[in-house]
Design a protein around this motif. Structure first.
Motif, PDB file in Angstrom:
ATOM      1  N   ASN A   9       1.037  -1.110  -0.074  1.00 19.76           N
ATOM      2  CA  ASN A   9      -0.011   0.091   0.001  1.00 19.76           C
ATOM      3  C   ASN A   9       0.813   1.209   0.013  1.00 19.76           C
ATOM      4  O   ASN A   9       1.639   1.410   0.807  1.00 19.76           O
ATOM      5  CB  ASN A   9      -0.820  -0.048   1.182  1.00 19.76           C
ATOM      6  N   LEU A  10       0.695   2.016  -1.043  1.00 20.28           N
ATOM      7  CA  LEU A  10       1.450   3.408  -1.005  1.00 20.28           C
ATOM      8  C   LEU A  10       0.438   4.662  -1.509  1.00 20.28           C
ATOM      9  O   LEU A  10      -0.506   4.564  -2.158  1.00 20.28           O
ATOM     10  CB  LEU A  10       2.412   2.981  -2.207  1.00 20.28           C
ATOM     11  N   PRO A  11       0.726   5.468  -0.640  1.00 21.33           N
ATOM     12  CA  PRO A  11       0.025   6.802  -0.925  1.00 21.33           C
ATOM     13  C   PRO A  11       0.528   7.612  -2.148  1.00 21.33           C
ATOM     14  O   PRO A  11       1.423   7.476  -2.497  1.00 21.33           O
ATOM     15  CB  PRO A  11       0.384   7.754   0.291  1.00 21.33           C
ATOM     16  N   ILE A  12      -0.593   7.907  -2.901  1.00 20.99           N
ATOM     17  CA  ILE A  12      -0.070   8.825  -4.172  1.00 20.99           C
ATOM     18  C   ILE A  12      -1.245  10.171  -4.178  1.00 20.99           C
ATOM     19  O   ILE A  12      -2.037  10.403  -3.261  1.00 20.99           O
ATOM     20  CB  ILE A  12      -0.700   8.121  -5.285  1.00 20.99           C
ATOM     21  N   LYS A  13      -0.623  11.173  -4.774  1.00 17.81           N
ATOM     22  CA  LYS A  13      -1.182  12.420  -4.915  1.00 17.81           C
ATOM     23  C   LYS A  13      -2.262  12.633  -6.009  1.00 17.81           C
ATOM     24  O   LYS A  13      -3.195  13.232  -5.700  1.00 17.81           O
ATOM     25  CB  LYS A  13      -0.203  13.527  -5.032  1.00 17.81           C
ATOM     26  N   CYS A  40      -5.450  -0.519  -8.038  1.00 19.58           N
ATOM     27  CA  CYS A  40      -5.033  -1.642  -7.583  1.00 19.58           C
ATOM     28  C   CYS A  40      -4.084  -2.128  -8.768  1.00 19.58           C
ATOM     29  O   CYS A  40      -4.561  -2.701  -9.692  1.00 19.58           O
ATOM     30  CB  CYS A  40      -5.746  -2.857  -7.397  1.00 19.58           C
ATOM     31  N   LEU A  41      -2.802  -1.687  -8.626  1.00 17.75           N
ATOM     32  CA  LEU A  41      -1.754  -2.273  -9.651  1.00 17.75           C
ATOM     33  C   LEU A  41      -1.211  -3.646  -9.590  1.00 17.75           C
ATOM     34  O   LEU A  41      -0.869  -4.309  -8.441  1.00 17.75           O
ATOM     35  CB  LEU A  41      -0.430  -1.300  -9.304  1.00 17.75           C
ATOM     36  N   TYR A  49       0.439  -7.425  -5.680  1.00 19.74           N
ATOM     37  CA  TYR A  49      -0.283  -6.083  -6.150  1.00 19.74           C
ATOM     38  C   TYR A  49       0.249  -4.889  -5.287  1.00 19.74           C
ATOM     39  O   TYR A  49       0.666  -5.109  -4.197  1.00 19.74           O
ATOM     40  CB  TYR A  49      -1.818  -6.040  -5.877  1.00 19.74           C
ATOM     41  N   SER A  50       0.020  -3.643  -5.745  1.00 15.94           N
ATOM     42  CA  SER A  50       0.281  -2.637  -5.287  1.00 15.94           C
ATOM     43  C   SER A  50      -0.824  -1.777  -5.282  1.00 15.94           C
ATOM     44  O   SER A  50      -1.454  -1.484  -6.163  1.00 15.94           O
ATOM     45  CB  SER A  50       1.565  -1.858  -5.715  1.00 15.94           C
ATOM     46  N   THR A  76      10.618  -0.937  -2.916  1.00 20.20           N
ATOM     47  CA  THR A  76      10.129  -1.961  -3.322  1.00 20.20           C
ATOM     48  C   THR A  76      10.700  -2.602  -4.574  1.00 20.20           C
ATOM     49  O   THR A  76      11.150  -1.721  -5.742  1.00 20.20           O
ATOM     50  CB  THR A  76       8.715  -1.310  -4.105  1.00 20.20           C
ATOM     51  N   ALA A  77      11.038  -3.740  -4.474  1.00 24.82           N
ATOM     52  CA  ALA A  77      11.956  -4.416  -5.621  1.00 24.82           C
ATOM     53  C   ALA A  77      11.124  -5.629  -6.277  1.00 24.82           C
ATOM     54  O   ALA A  77      10.474  -6.186  -5.696  1.00 24.82           O
ATOM     55  CB  ALA A  77      13.109  -5.110  -4.944  1.00 24.82           C
ATOM     56  N   ILE A  78      11.045  -5.320  -7.603  1.00 24.50           N
ATOM     57  CA  ILE A  78      10.402  -6.496  -8.343  1.00 24.50           C
ATOM     58  C   ILE A  78      11.473  -7.094  -9.391  1.00 24.50           C
ATOM     59  O   ILE A  78      11.991  -6.309  -9.962  1.00 24.50           O
ATOM     60  CB  ILE A  78       9.191  -5.768  -9.157  1.00 24.50           C
TER      61      ILE A  78
END
Length: 135
Positions: A9-13, A40-41, A49-50, A76-78
Motif C-alpha cells: 500500500n502506497l500513498p499517491i497524490k 490496484c496495480l 499487487y500494489s 519496493t523491488a520487483i
C-alpha cells in the motif's frame, strides 16, 4: 507459514497521473479493487499487487504522518525476466516523469536499476540468474 498474496500500500497524490504513468510502463490494474480513491496495480496476477491510495484515504489507515516523497521508508523491488526488460521499464519510467535516485548495477548474476515514481516511491527493477553466482 505461507502468504497467499501481497498488497503493498502506497500513498499517491494524483490518481489519473498515477494510472497514466503505470499504464505507459506496460502494467495493468485490477478494476474490481480500483475506484476514485485507489488503484490496484497488478504486479503478478493472483500474487502481488500494489494499492496506490490517495492521501485522503491512506490517512484513514494510519495514525502516522504520510511520507512527503523526499524520505525513504520502503524500497519496493520487483524481479523481471531479463536485463532488457529492466532497462525497458526504467527507460519508460524516466520518460514518463520518474526520477533516477541511483545508477544501475551489474553484479554478473544480478542486474538492477532504480527509479522514484511520481510520488517519490522508490522502485528497484531487477533480473537475477542464480546459476551465475560464484560459490
Amino acid at each position: 507459514m505461507k502468504v497467499k498474496s501481497i498488497f503493498v500500500n502506497l500513498p499517491i497524490k494524483d490518481l489519473k497521473r498515477t494510472r497514466d504513468f503505470w499504464t505507459k510502463l506496460g502494467f495493468s490494474f485490477n478494476e474490481q479493487f480500483s475506484d476514485d480513491k485507489a488503484l490496484c496495480l497488478v504486479l503478478n496476477e493472483g500474487l502481488i499487487y500494489s494499492m496506490l491510495i490517495t492521501h485522503e484515504l491512506f490517512s484513514t489507515f494510519t495514525n502516522r504522518p504520510i511520507s512527503n516523497g523526499i524520505t525513504t521508508q520502503v524500497l519496493t523491488a520487483i524481479e523481471v525476466e531479463s536485463k532488457e526488460q529492466v532497462d525497458k521499464i526504467v527507460k519508460l519510467a524516466l520518460e514518463n516523469g520518474a526520477t533516477r535516485y541511483r545508477e544501475s548495477a551489474d553484479h554478473g548474476w544480478m542486474y538492477y536499476d532504480c527509479f522514484a515514481d511520481l510520488d517519490g516511491h522508490q522502485w528497484e527493477i531487477m533480473f537475477s540468474d542464480p546459476t551465475q553466482m560464484q560459490q
